[in-house]
Design an enzyme around this catalytic site. Structure first.
Site, PDB file in Angstrom:
ATOM      1  N   GLY A  60       3.078  -4.448 -17.062  1.00  0.00           N
ATOM      2  CA  GLY A  60       2.827  -4.599 -15.633  1.00  0.00           C
ATOM      3  C   GLY A  60       1.559  -3.814 -15.344  1.00  0.00           C
ATOM      4  CG  HIS A  61      -1.621  -4.242 -17.285  1.00  0.00           C
ATOM      5  ND1 HIS A  61      -2.437  -4.687 -18.288  1.00  0.00           N
ATOM      6  CD2 HIS A  61      -0.617  -3.552 -17.889  1.00  0.00           C
ATOM      7  CE1 HIS A  61      -1.947  -4.302 -19.458  1.00  0.00           C
ATOM      8  NE2 HIS A  61      -0.838  -3.627 -19.248  1.00  0.00           N
ATOM      9  CE  LYS A 115      -1.662  -0.525 -20.782  1.00  0.00           C
ATOM     10  NZ  LYS A 115      -0.701   0.524 -20.409  1.00  0.00           N
ATOM     11  CD  GLN A 131       3.493  -3.479 -24.205  1.00  0.00           C
ATOM     12  OE1 GLN A 131       2.910  -4.034 -25.116  1.00  0.00           O
ATOM     13  NE2 GLN A 131       3.794  -4.112 -23.089  1.00  0.00           N
ATOM     14  CB  THR A 164      11.883  -2.957 -15.083  1.00  0.00           C
ATOM     15  OG1 THR A 164      11.343  -1.653 -15.302  1.00  0.00           O
ATOM     16  CG2 THR A 164      11.618  -3.822 -16.298  1.00  0.00           C
ATOM     17  CG  ASP A 174       3.906   1.884 -17.142  1.00  0.00           C
ATOM     18  OD1 ASP A 174       3.502   0.713 -17.226  1.00  0.00           O
ATOM     19  OD2 ASP A 174       5.108   2.200 -17.216  1.00  0.00           O
TER      20      ASP A 174
HETATM   21  P1  GDP Z   1      -0.859   0.007 -16.658  1.00  0.00           P
HETATM   22  O1  GDP Z   1       0.387  -0.669 -17.145  1.00  0.00           O
HETATM   23  O2  GDP Z   1      -1.453   0.906 -17.688  1.00  0.00           O
HETATM   24  O3  GDP Z   1      -1.876  -0.954 -16.098  1.00  0.00           O
HETATM   25  O4  GDP Z   1      -0.406   0.940 -15.459  1.00  0.00           O
HETATM   26  P2  GDP Z   1       0.635   0.566 -14.276  1.00  0.00           P
HETATM   27  O5  GDP Z   1      -0.027  -0.354 -13.331  1.00  0.00           O
HETATM   28  O6  GDP Z   1       1.944   0.144 -14.840  1.00  0.00           O
HETATM   29  O7  GDP Z   1       0.898   1.990 -13.667  1.00  0.00           O
HETATM   30  C1  GDP Z   1      -0.115   2.765 -13.136  1.00  0.00           C
HETATM   31  C2  GDP Z   1       0.253   3.060 -11.673  1.00  0.00           C
HETATM   32  O8  GDP Z   1      -0.542   4.115 -11.195  1.00  0.00           O
HETATM   33  C3  GDP Z   1      -0.016   1.886 -10.737  1.00  0.00           C
HETATM   34  O9  GDP Z   1       0.902   1.937  -9.686  1.00  0.00           O
HETATM   35  C4  GDP Z   1      -1.432   2.185 -10.240  1.00  0.00           C
HETATM   36  O10 GDP Z   1      -1.689   1.585  -8.979  1.00  0.00           O
HETATM   37  C5  GDP Z   1      -1.388   3.675 -10.137  1.00  0.00           C
HETATM   38  N1  GDP Z   1      -2.655   4.368 -10.379  1.00  0.00           N
HETATM   39  C6  GDP Z   1      -3.653   4.063 -11.238  1.00  0.00           C
HETATM   40  N2  GDP Z   1      -4.588   5.033 -11.236  1.00  0.00           N
HETATM   41  C7  GDP Z   1      -4.179   5.960 -10.360  1.00  0.00           C
HETATM   42  C8  GDP Z   1      -4.702   7.228  -9.917  1.00  0.00           C
HETATM   43  O11 GDP Z   1      -5.742   7.704 -10.381  1.00  0.00           O
HETATM   44  N3  GDP Z   1      -3.967   7.915  -9.003  1.00  0.00           N
HETATM   45  C9  GDP Z   1      -2.803   7.448  -8.494  1.00  0.00           C
HETATM   46  N4  GDP Z   1      -2.164   8.199  -7.601  1.00  0.00           N
HETATM   47  N5  GDP Z   1      -2.291   6.265  -8.870  1.00  0.00           N
HETATM   48  C10 GDP Z   1      -2.958   5.545  -9.800  1.00  0.00           C
HETATM   49  P1  IMO Z   2       2.309  -1.570 -19.764  1.00  0.00           P
HETATM   50  O1  IMO Z   2       1.371  -2.563 -20.423  1.00  0.00           O
HETATM   51  C1  IMO Z   2       5.679   1.148 -20.199  1.00  0.00           C
HETATM   52  C2  IMO Z   2       8.823   0.005 -23.029  1.00  0.00           C
HETATM   53  C3  IMO Z   2      10.171  -0.363 -22.471  1.00  0.00           C
HETATM   54  C4  IMO Z   2      11.058   0.055 -23.620  1.00  0.00           C
HETATM   55  C5  IMO Z   2      10.232  -0.300 -24.839  1.00  0.00           C
HETATM   56  C6  IMO Z   2      10.576  -1.641 -25.439  1.00  0.00           C
HETATM   57  O2  IMO Z   2       2.569  -1.877 -18.336  1.00  0.00           O
HETATM   58  O3  IMO Z   2       1.868  -0.182 -20.019  1.00  0.00           O
HETATM   59  P2  IMO Z   2      10.224  -4.184 -24.734  1.00  0.00           P
HETATM   60  O4  IMO Z   2      10.439  -4.888 -23.436  1.00  0.00           O
HETATM   61  O5  IMO Z   2       8.831  -4.220 -25.224  1.00  0.00           O
HETATM   62  O6  IMO Z   2      11.205  -4.599 -25.767  1.00  0.00           O
HETATM   63  O7  IMO Z   2      10.582  -2.624 -24.423  1.00  0.00           O
HETATM   64  O8  IMO Z   2       8.893  -0.305 -24.409  1.00  0.00           O
HETATM   65  N1  IMO Z   2       7.683  -0.778 -22.457  1.00  0.00           N
HETATM   66  C7  IMO Z   2       6.802  -0.271 -21.607  1.00  0.00           C
HETATM   67  N2  IMO Z   2       6.732   0.942 -21.008  1.00  0.00           N
HETATM   68  N3  IMO Z   2       4.707   0.245 -19.986  1.00  0.00           N
HETATM   69  C8  IMO Z   2       4.738  -0.964 -20.590  1.00  0.00           C
HETATM   70  O9  IMO Z   2       3.722  -1.839 -20.507  1.00  0.00           O
HETATM   71  C9  IMO Z   2       5.842  -1.285 -21.413  1.00  0.00           C
HETATM   72  N4  IMO Z   2       6.208  -2.357 -22.139  1.00  0.00           N
HETATM   73  C10 IMO Z   2       7.336  -2.031 -22.775  1.00  0.00           C
HETATM   74  O10 IMO Z   2      10.446   0.339 -21.291  1.00  0.00           O
HETATM   75  O11 IMO Z   2      11.206   1.470 -23.606  1.00  0.00           O
HETATM   76 MG    MG Z   3       2.375  -0.894 -16.586  1.00  0.00          MG
END
Ligand code: GDP
Ligand code: IMO
Ligand code: MG
Length: 425
Positions: free
Chosen positions: A41-42, A17, A225, A302, A14
Site C-alpha cells: 500500500g503506497h 516509498k 515491502q 489492511t 511502509d
Molecule cells: P510505503 O508502503 O513505503 O509507500 O509507505 P505507506 O504509504 O504504507 O506508509 C507511509 C505513511 O506515512 C503514509 O501514510 C504516508 O502518507 C505517510 N508519510 C510519508 N512520509 C511522511 C512523513 O515524512 N511524515 C509523516 N508524518 N507521514 C509521512
Molecule cells: P509496502 O509495499 C508492510 C507483511 C505482512 C506480513 C508479511 C507477509 O506497503 O511497504 P504477505 O501478505 O506478503 O504474505 O505478508 O509481510 N507485509 C507488509 N508490511 N508493508 C508492506 O508493503 C507489506 N507487504 C507485506 O504484514 O507480516
Molecule cells: Mg505501505
C-alpha cells in the site's frame, strides 16, 4: 546507455516509498514495480488529495512518466481493476493516456490463491505470519512450482482450461483444511477483471526496460515491502514471498546487475512492523503508542495497527549491505517532533555478549537492543522548507546516522505531502 536506479525499503515496509517515488518521478521516463503485489500500500499526497496504490507504480501522477508493472510482480486483476476504476473516478486515467503497461510474464493471483492464504493462516493460529491475505505466498509458490498463470496467458485460447486446471488443484488442497468458502462471486469478478486487463498493453518487461536504457532514458525501479521482509534475508518465516532487495529488481524486470545505477534506501526516523515476527526495538509502552498515534501508523492496505519502536541500526546496516545502497532517504522525522529524547539501537546484547547483527534464530533468540539516547529537537518540522531551518539537534541526529551507516542521507521527509521533502545533498 543509462542505468536503472532502484528505490526500496530498508525496514519492514511502509517507509514511505510511494511518496518518494512520486517526488522523484519527474526525473524519470519510466517507473517500474519489480516485485510483491497488492500486499503493498503506497501512499501519495499532493494538492490536498491522498491516493493509496497497491499494484500500480507511484509514477502515474506525473504526466510524462511511463509506468510498468514488471514480471516479478504478482497481479490480482480484481484489485488492479478497482485501483484503476478509483483513479478514473478521481480524474486520473493512466490506461487511457497510455501511461501504464503490464509485463506478460507477471503471474496472476487467482481467487483460490487468496483462499489458500486464508486457510493456511487460520490453521497456523497464534503462530501465523500475519499475511495481508492477498494470496501473495500461494501465488509465488505456484510460480516457483511451475503451475502459475501469467498475464500473457489471458489472451491464449485455452486460458479458461488453464485456470480450471489450477483451481482444481487448489480445491484439492483446500479440502485438507477445515475451511469454508464461496468462490462463485469472486470468480465472476475475476473474469470481468481479466477482460479489463486485456485492454492494458502487455509487454516483455525485459525488452521494454532495456529498450529504455538503450535510448538513454531514465528508469526508476520501485520496490515494495522492505529488506527485512525479503524471503531470503528477512526475518524468515515472518517475511513476504519475494526478493525485496536490489537483486529482485534484476529478476523482477529483466535487467542485468551491471545495469543497476543509484540505489535509494528509504527508512523511517524510527521503525515499524505490521504482522507477526521478531522486532528487537519494539516498544510496548506509552512511547510506542505515541509513535503510532502521531505517525498514524495503521496499515495502508489492511488498516491494521503497526507495531512501533526505535530505529535499529544493525538492521539498517544489514539492509544497506544487501542492497548496495548509495543514498539514504529519511522519512517521518516530524513524528519525533514532540520527544525530549529519542533513542537509536546501536547494537544488541545476547548471552552477555555484544553483537551487531541479527542472529540466525532471531525467533527464539531475542537480542536485547542497546539504546543510545539522542536529544530531541522539540520543533515543528512540518512547515520547514529549507535546510537552514533544520534544528541543530536534528542535524546532529542526521550526522550521527550518516556516521553509523556510512551512506549519505540525500532527502529528508517532514510530512506526508509531496512538498514536505527537503533535499540535503
Ligand atoms: P510505503 O508502503 O513505503 O509507500 O509507505 P505507506 O504509504 O504504507 O506508509 C507511509 C505513511 O506515512 C503514509 O501514510 C504516508 O502518507 C505517510 N508519510 C510519508 N512520509 C511522511 C512523513 O515524512 N511524515 C509523516 N508524518 N507521514 C509521512
Ligand atoms: P509496502 O509495499 C508492510 C507483511 C505482512 C506480513 C508479511 C507477509 O506497503 O511497504 P504477505 O501478505 O506478503 O504474505 O505478508 O509481510 N507485509 C507488509 N508490511 N508493508 C508492506 O508493503 C507489506 N507487504 C507485506 O504484514 O507480516
Ligand atoms: Mg505501505
Amino acid at each position: 546507455m543509462t542505468q536503472v536506479d532502484v528505490l526500496l525499503g530498508l525496514q519492514w515496509g511502509d517507509e514511505g516509498k510511494g511518496k518518494i517515488v512520486d517526488v522523484l518521478s519527474p526525473q524519470y521516463d519510466l517507473i517500474a514495480r519489480f516485485q510483491g503485489g497488492p500486499n503493498a500500500g503506497h501512499t501519495l499526497e499532493f494538492d490536498g488529495k491522498k491516493f493509496v496504490l497497491n499494484t500500480i507504480p507511484s509514477g502515474i501522477f506525473n504526466e510524462k512518466t511511463m509506468n510498468l508493472i514488471g514480471n516479478g510482480v504478482v497481479i490480482d486483476p480484481i484489485i488492479l481493476k478497482r485501483e484503476l476504476d478509483n483513479l478514473r473516478a478521481a480524474g486520473h486515467d493512466p490506461v487511457g493516456k497510455g501511461k501504464l503497461v503490464l509485463a506478460r510474464k507477471a503471474h496472476l493471483i487467482l481467487p483460490t490463491h487468496q483462499l489458500l492464504d486464508a486457510a493456511n493462516e487460520q490453521k497456523m493460529g497464534a503462530g501465523k505470519i500475519g499475511s495481508t491475505l492477498k494470496g501473495i505466498g500461494p501465488t509465488y509458490m505456484d510460480k516457483t512450482g511451475r503451475n502459475g498463470i501469467r498475464v500473457g496467458d489471458t489472451t491464449l485460447p485455452d486460458f479458461k482450461e488453464r485456470y480450471e486446471k489450477l483451481v482444481q488443484k487448489h480445491k484439492e488442497i483446500l479440502s485438507h483444511y477445515e475451511f469454508e468458502y464461496d468462490l462463485a462471486e469472486k470468480e465472476a469478478k475475476f473474469f470481468e477483471a481479466i477482460e479489463f486487463i486485456k485492454s492494458i498493453p502487455h509487454v516483455d518487461s525485459e525488452h521494454f526496460v532495456n529498450g529504455y536504457l538503450k535510448e538513454g532514458k531514465k528508469v526508476l525501479a520501485e520496490g515494495a515491502q522492505g529488506a527485512l521482509l525479503d524471503v531470503d534475508f528477512g526475518s524468515y518465516p515472518f517475511v513476504t514471498s519475494s526478493n525485496t532487495t536490489t537483486a529482485g529488481a534484476c529478476t523482477g524486470l529483466g535487467i542485468a546487475p551491471n545495469k543497476v545505477g543509484d540505489v535509494y534506501g528509504i527508512f523511517k526516523a524510527y521503525c515499524t512492523r505490521v504482522g507477526g515476527g521478531p522486532f528487537p526495538t519494539e516498544l510496548f509502552d506509552e512511547t510506542g503508542e505515541t509513535l503510532r498515534a502521531v505517525g498514524h501508523e495503521f496499515g495502508a492496505t489492511t488498516g491494521r495497527a503497526r507495531r512501533c519502536g526505535w530505529i535499529d541500526l544493525p538492521a539498517l546496516r544489514y539492509a544497506i549491505m544487501l542492497n548496495g545502497v548509495t543514498e539514504l532517504i529519511m522519512m517521518k522525522a516530524d513524528v519525533l517532533d514532540g520527544f525530549d529524547t529519542i533513542y537509536a539501537c546501536t547494537h544488541y546484547e545476547h548471552d552477555g555478549q555484544t553483537i551487531d547483527y541479527m542472529p540466525y534464530d532471531i525467533i527464539t533468540v531475542q537480542p536485547k537492543p542497546v539504546l543510545k539516547a539522542i536529544e530531541g529537537w522539540k520543533t515543528d518540522l512540518t512547515g520547514i522548507t529549507s535546510t537552514a531551518q533544520i534544528p541543530a539537534q536534528l542535524n546532529a541526529y542526521i550526522e550521527f546516522l550518516e556516521k553509523e551507516l556510512e551512506v549519505p542521507i540525500k532527502f529528508l521527509s517532514v510530512g506526508p505531502d509531496r512538498k514536505q521533502t527537503l533535499t540535503l545533498k
